[in-house]
Write a protein that holds these residues in place. Sequence first.
Motif, mmCIF file in Angstrom:
data_model
loop_
_atom_site.group_PDB
_atom_site.id
_atom_site.type_symbol
_atom_site.label_atom_id
_atom_site.label_comp_id
_atom_site.label_asym_id
_atom_site.label_seq_id
_atom_site.Cartn_x
_atom_site.Cartn_y
_atom_site.Cartn_z
ATOM 1 N N TYR A 80 0.828 -1.207 0.000
ATOM 2 C CA TYR A 80 0.000 0.000 0.000
ATOM 3 C C TYR A 80 0.867 1.264 0.000
ATOM 4 O O TYR A 80 2.002 1.258 0.496
ATOM 5 C CB TYR A 80 -0.910 0.024 1.225
ATOM 6 N N ALA A 81 0.282 2.348 -0.513
ATOM 7 C CA ALA A 81 0.961 3.646 -0.519
ATOM 8 C C ALA A 81 -0.057 4.762 -0.321
ATOM 9 O O ALA A 81 -1.198 4.671 -0.800
ATOM 10 C CB ALA A 81 1.709 3.864 -1.840
ATOM 11 N N VAL A 82 0.370 5.803 0.373
ATOM 12 C CA VAL A 82 -0.378 7.052 0.489
ATOM 13 C C VAL A 82 0.592 8.195 0.202
ATOM 14 O O VAL A 82 1.722 8.206 0.709
ATOM 15 C CB VAL A 82 -0.997 7.221 1.896
ATOM 16 N N ARG A 83 0.157 9.123 -0.588
ATOM 17 C CA ARG A 83 0.982 10.279 -0.959
ATOM 18 C C ARG A 83 0.904 11.356 0.119
ATOM 19 O O ARG A 83 -0.178 11.678 0.607
ATOM 20 C CB ARG A 83 0.501 10.846 -2.301
ATOM 21 N N VAL A 84 2.063 11.931 0.491
ATOM 22 C CA VAL A 84 2.097 13.017 1.463
ATOM 23 C C VAL A 84 2.855 14.212 0.884
ATOM 24 O O VAL A 84 3.725 14.058 0.025
ATOM 25 C CB VAL A 84 2.751 12.586 2.800
ATOM 26 N N VAL A 85 2.478 15.394 1.347
ATOM 27 C CA VAL A 85 3.097 16.643 0.901
ATOM 28 C C VAL A 85 3.419 17.494 2.135
ATOM 29 O O VAL A 85 2.926 17.223 3.229
ATOM 30 C CB VAL A 85 2.175 17.421 -0.061
ATOM 31 N N PRO A 86 4.237 18.535 1.974
ATOM 32 C CA PRO A 86 4.558 19.385 3.117
ATOM 33 C C PRO A 86 3.344 20.181 3.598
ATOM 34 O O PRO A 86 2.567 20.714 2.809
ATOM 35 C CB PRO A 86 5.633 20.335 2.568
ATOM 36 N N GLY A 87 3.200 20.254 4.897
ATOM 37 C CA GLY A 87 2.195 21.096 5.538
ATOM 38 C C GLY A 87 2.806 21.782 6.744
ATOM 39 O O GLY A 87 4.007 21.665 7.007
ATOM 40 N N ASP A 88 1.986 22.508 7.483
ATOM 41 C CA ASP A 88 2.482 23.132 8.706
ATOM 42 C C ASP A 88 1.396 23.105 9.770
ATOM 43 O O ASP A 88 0.208 23.026 9.462
ATOM 44 C CB ASP A 88 2.922 24.584 8.455
ATOM 45 N N ILE A 89 1.817 23.180 11.026
ATOM 46 C CA ILE A 89 0.882 23.313 12.146
ATOM 47 C C ILE A 89 1.086 24.647 12.854
ATOM 48 O O ILE A 89 0.710 24.810 14.016
ATOM 49 C CB ILE A 89 1.011 22.139 13.133
ATOM 50 N N GLY A 90 1.648 25.591 12.132
ATOM 51 C CA GLY A 90 1.879 26.929 12.665
ATOM 52 C C GLY A 90 3.115 27.526 12.039
ATOM 53 O O GLY A 90 4.009 26.797 11.581
ATOM 54 N N THR A 91 3.172 28.843 12.003
ATOM 55 C CA THR A 91 4.304 29.525 11.382
ATOM 56 C C THR A 91 5.265 30.066 12.437
ATOM 57 O O THR A 91 4.874 30.366 13.561
ATOM 58 C CB THR A 91 3.808 30.666 10.483
ATOM 59 N N TYR A 92 6.534 30.172 12.047
ATOM 60 C CA TYR A 92 7.593 30.673 12.931
ATOM 61 C C TYR A 92 7.947 32.131 12.635
ATOM 62 O O TYR A 92 8.218 32.914 13.541
ATOM 63 C CB TYR A 92 8.858 29.836 12.756
ATOM 64 N N ALA A 93 8.040 32.471 11.350
ATOM 65 C CA ALA A 93 8.325 33.861 11.008
ATOM 66 C C ALA A 93 7.174 34.717 11.518
ATOM 67 O O ALA A 93 6.005 34.344 11.392
ATOM 68 C CB ALA A 93 8.472 34.012 9.494
#
Length: 558
Positions: free
Chosen positions: A482-495
């Motif tokens: 099996y495979a699931v595709r993942v991409v970059p996300g965020d749970i909050g910003t630092y800048a």
Amino acid sequence: MESFDVVVVGSGAAGLTAAFTAARAGASVCVLERDSVVGGTTALSGGWMWLPGNALARAKGTGDSLEEARIYLASETGPHFDAARVDAFLSHAPRMLDSLMQEAGMAFLLGEFPEYHPDEPGSRSGCRSVCAMPFDARALGGSRRLLRPPLPELTLFGLPLMAGKDLLHFYNATRSPRSAVYVLRRLLRYGWDLLRYGANTQLMNGSALAARLLHAVLAEGVQVRPSSPVQALVEERGEVVGVSLSGGRVLRAQRAVILACGGFSHDLERRRRLFPHDRLRVQHRSPVPASVDGAGLALAQSVGGALEDGLPHAAAWVPVSEVPRRDGSTGLFVHFVDRPKPGFMAVRSDGRRFVNEANSYHDFIRALLARDAADDAQAFLLCDHPALRTYGLGAVKPAPFPIGRWLRNGYLMRADSWEDLARQAGIDPARLRDTVARYNAHAARGEDPDFGKGANVYNRFLGDPGHRPNPNVAPLVQPPFYAVRVVPGDIGTYAGIRTDARARVLRADGSTVAGLYAVGNDMASIMGGGYPGPGITLGPGMTFGYIAARDALAVPGG
């Protein structure tokens, strides 16, 4: 014109902590929230707060010290270590938590999480992160309808699961009679709630934290106003003295305006400037509320506040997968706990592994973005059939839950050979075959010489303690795969906006903008672009909310 001592813009944990602190000191306080619900990103989060030297750890006798925490932060932040703000955080964090426990009657539990880089000097295990105890939403009365619901993808058909022993019981429900009884009780309580109240009332994680803070501020007479977006800050003689709302209404702030709008996760212009990968074919996806769009930063900059955007990472990264919903919309699943389990691995489109899958979510995406093939910022989580049915994969739940829906909507890819799965997913077939063969040869002995999966206490904490010899490593050998595709996300910003150790907004020349504070993710992070441990956004956010309120009211010792 209405007038308050303090106006807080934003209703996440940082803003609500500031509001409670100010109200407890005798101030009149109004919280303005642009959404129709309150709780911000906090209500969607795990709810953990990184608070070194906290009372719960002291009572347990863990031996933690603020000096060790300072050493750890210095190691983690390197050239971006901000001594003044770090020291302010460390000295006030225990006081902030004491205030919430003693003055608001809030209940917390001490986490068992190791910090994310346990081999760094000053790191500690299981004593610096705390979480709100589960909360009965009925205590809010009619106000419980104000609270933002959790992300459906991170619940079990609407039932929230708490990281740690609660989640472990759900994983073990088909293997342990004790866990099965625990799960049955949770499900029966949930079913009763749905029949009696039409919704879950046993709040956990960030929902419990947001609910407890909302309960506390309402008890102090704070006015909480959803659906109240701020249009502009009001200045007089260089000092911020209030806010302007739609229709020309003005709320005057006699002592301070505190910005706590949550950062800029959905500000596309800022993202494309500060997230290099967001300009690529595979774009960034964020599970935080859509209203978190940089409004607080824009307000501060409109009166001269300076932006701190020189951090090596502008956000707290996390891998996410795009989940087709039944109504035709798309949700996001945040991959916190599946990656570290035995029987899983991650590859890029070129078929190569790129990371220790059991490392933190932030480090997972850092490694993904560090590769040379930066124009293809996506990865694939892979597993075999036993791993899928034991642990689940992303939004796909483990046995006995069916998987047909996920195969039909394309979220989950399946094949009887690695080459066929690779062609289906768009991965290099030959290289994937070789990568899996190499991984399996070592995994059969519980080893991972390429990336060291399972080599530290943090990795092992998130693995399967019943799997030997390595709780994070097992070969992927039994089809289907099996495979699931993942991409970059965020749970909050630092800048974010530059502030001093008192959370006052700073101009580019270092002078303060009188009457204006920034906390939470509106304030530039003290973490230097890194992610040292669980709760490093909420802990400092709430602490600087506490600092800002006390400073604005000139509370002694603030």
